[in-house]
Design a protein around this motif. Structure first.
Motif, PDB file in Angstrom:
ATOM      1  N   UNK A  18      45.116  38.888  31.538  1.00  0.00           N
ATOM      2  CA  UNK A  18      44.509  39.184  32.833  1.00  0.00           C
ATOM      3  C   UNK A  18      43.644  37.998  33.231  1.00  0.00           C
ATOM      4  N   UNK A  19      43.867  37.438  34.397  1.00  0.00           N
ATOM      5  CA  UNK A  19      43.102  36.271  34.815  1.00  0.00           C
ATOM      6  C   UNK A  19      42.681  36.392  36.275  1.00  0.00           C
ATOM      7  N   UNK A  20      41.415  36.023  36.530  1.00  0.00           N
ATOM      8  CA  UNK A  20      40.872  35.904  37.880  1.00  0.00           C
ATOM      9  C   UNK A  20      40.335  34.489  38.017  1.00  0.00           C
ATOM     10  N   UNK A  21      39.707  34.193  39.134  1.00  0.00           N
ATOM     11  CA  UNK A  21      39.079  32.880  39.274  1.00  0.00           C
ATOM     12  C   UNK A  21      37.881  32.731  38.337  1.00  0.00           C
ATOM     13  N   UNK A  22      37.341  33.838  37.815  1.00  0.00           N
ATOM     14  CA  UNK A  22      36.123  33.804  37.001  1.00  0.00           C
ATOM     15  C   UNK A  22      36.353  34.005  35.508  1.00  0.00           C
ATOM     16  N   UNK A  23      37.378  34.771  35.132  1.00  0.00           N
ATOM     17  CA  UNK A  23      37.514  35.181  33.736  1.00  0.00           C
ATOM     18  C   UNK A  23      38.988  35.226  33.341  1.00  0.00           C
ATOM     19  N   UNK A  24      39.249  34.901  32.081  1.00  0.00           N
ATOM     20  CA  UNK A  24      40.595  34.991  31.526  1.00  0.00           C
ATOM     21  C   UNK A  24      40.520  35.841  30.255  1.00  0.00           C
ATOM     22  N   UNK A  25      41.335  36.871  30.184  1.00  0.00           N
ATOM     23  CA  UNK A  25      41.363  37.789  29.042  1.00  0.00           C
ATOM     24  C   UNK A  25      42.762  37.734  28.437  1.00  0.00           C
ATOM     25  N   UNK A  26      42.820  37.583  27.111  1.00  0.00           N
ATOM     26  CA  UNK A  26      44.098  37.494  26.409  1.00  0.00           C
ATOM     27  C   UNK A  26      44.210  38.573  25.344  1.00  0.00           C
ATOM     28  N   UNK A  27      45.410  39.119  25.195  1.00  0.00           N
ATOM     29  CA  UNK A  27      45.757  40.040  24.100  1.00  0.00           C
ATOM     30  C   UNK A  27      44.908  41.303  24.054  1.00  0.00           C
ATOM     31  N   UNK A  28      44.450  41.792  25.190  1.00  0.00           N
ATOM     32  CA  UNK A  28      43.650  43.029  25.213  1.00  0.00           C
ATOM     33  C   UNK A  28      44.560  44.236  25.011  1.00  0.00           C
ATOM     34  N   UNK A  29      43.997  45.266  24.387  1.00  0.00           N
ATOM     35  CA  UNK A  29      44.719  46.532  24.265  1.00  0.00           C
ATOM     36  C   UNK A  29      44.849  47.189  25.632  1.00  0.00           C
ATOM     37  N   UNK A  30      43.768  47.075  26.427  1.00  0.00           N
ATOM     38  CA  UNK A  30      43.756  47.691  27.752  1.00  0.00           C
ATOM     39  C   UNK A  30      42.800  46.922  28.655  1.00  0.00           C
ATOM     40  N   UNK A  31      43.187  46.767  29.912  1.00  0.00           N
ATOM     41  CA  UNK A  31      42.308  46.230  30.951  1.00  0.00           C
ATOM     42  C   UNK A  31      42.408  47.170  32.144  1.00  0.00           C
ATOM     43  N   UNK A  32      41.248  47.534  32.689  1.00  0.00           N
ATOM     44  CA  UNK A  32      41.199  48.398  33.865  1.00  0.00           C
ATOM     45  C   UNK A  32      40.513  47.612  34.977  1.00  0.00           C
ATOM     46  N   UNK A  33      41.149  47.597  36.165  1.00  0.00           N
ATOM     47  CA  UNK A  33      40.557  46.938  37.319  1.00  0.00           C
ATOM     48  C   UNK A  33      40.407  47.954  38.435  1.00  0.00           C
ATOM     49  N   UNK A  34      39.164  48.111  38.900  1.00  0.00           N
ATOM     50  CA  UNK A  34      38.865  49.009  40.010  1.00  0.00           C
ATOM     51  C   UNK A  34      38.779  48.152  41.271  1.00  0.00           C
ATOM     52  N   UNK A  35      39.741  48.320  42.152  1.00  0.00           N
ATOM     53  CA  UNK A  35      39.814  47.512  43.364  1.00  0.00           C
ATOM     54  C   UNK A  35      38.632  47.761  44.300  1.00  0.00           C
TER      55      UNK A  35
END
Length: 119
Positions: A57-74
């Motif tokens: 999961x990547x945004x302009x601010x943060x990059x996350x690798x190999x997570x079990x779960x990522x939740x994004x609230x729009x």
């Protein structure tokens, strides 16, 4: 939200009800992020995307690798990452460790904030 879903090769499924979209082996281009995951569930009513299974999961601010779960609230622009994952900040953001030396299994960050929280 514009949500583009590209299915990776292999056995994939796509199902839709009136309020959720579920995709296996998803590559996603959202308004605020790009992601790849074993499974994506998008709740259209609540505007929440839940990604599971080796999530990138990547945004302009943060990059996350190999997570079990990522939740994004729009609506709130909040991201939570769960499980054993690696991460890096792509812009200067203070990382606040809320539980000291205890095992951390979650990170919380709101797009636009200057702090991310390890919990």
């Amino acid at each position: 939200m514009v949500l583009s879903i590209l299915l990776a090769s292999g056995f994939n499924s796509y199902s839709q009800t009136t309020s959720t979209i579920t995709t296996e082996n998803a590559s996603i281009q959202g308004d605020y992020y790009t992601a790849e995951a074993g499974k994506m569930v998008y709740d259209q009513d609540n505007k929440i995307t839940e990604l599971t299974g080796d999530v990138y999961f990547v945004t302009n601010a943060i990059e996350i690798n190999d997570a079990d779960k990522v939740v994004f609230n729009e609506e709130t622009k909040e991201i939570t990452a769960h499980g054993n994952f690696t991460w890096r900040m792509r812009i200067p953001i203070e990382v606040v460790d809320t539980n000291g030396a205890k095992t951390r299994s979650m990170m919380r960050y709101k797009l636009g904030d200057d702090k991310a929280y390890l919990e």
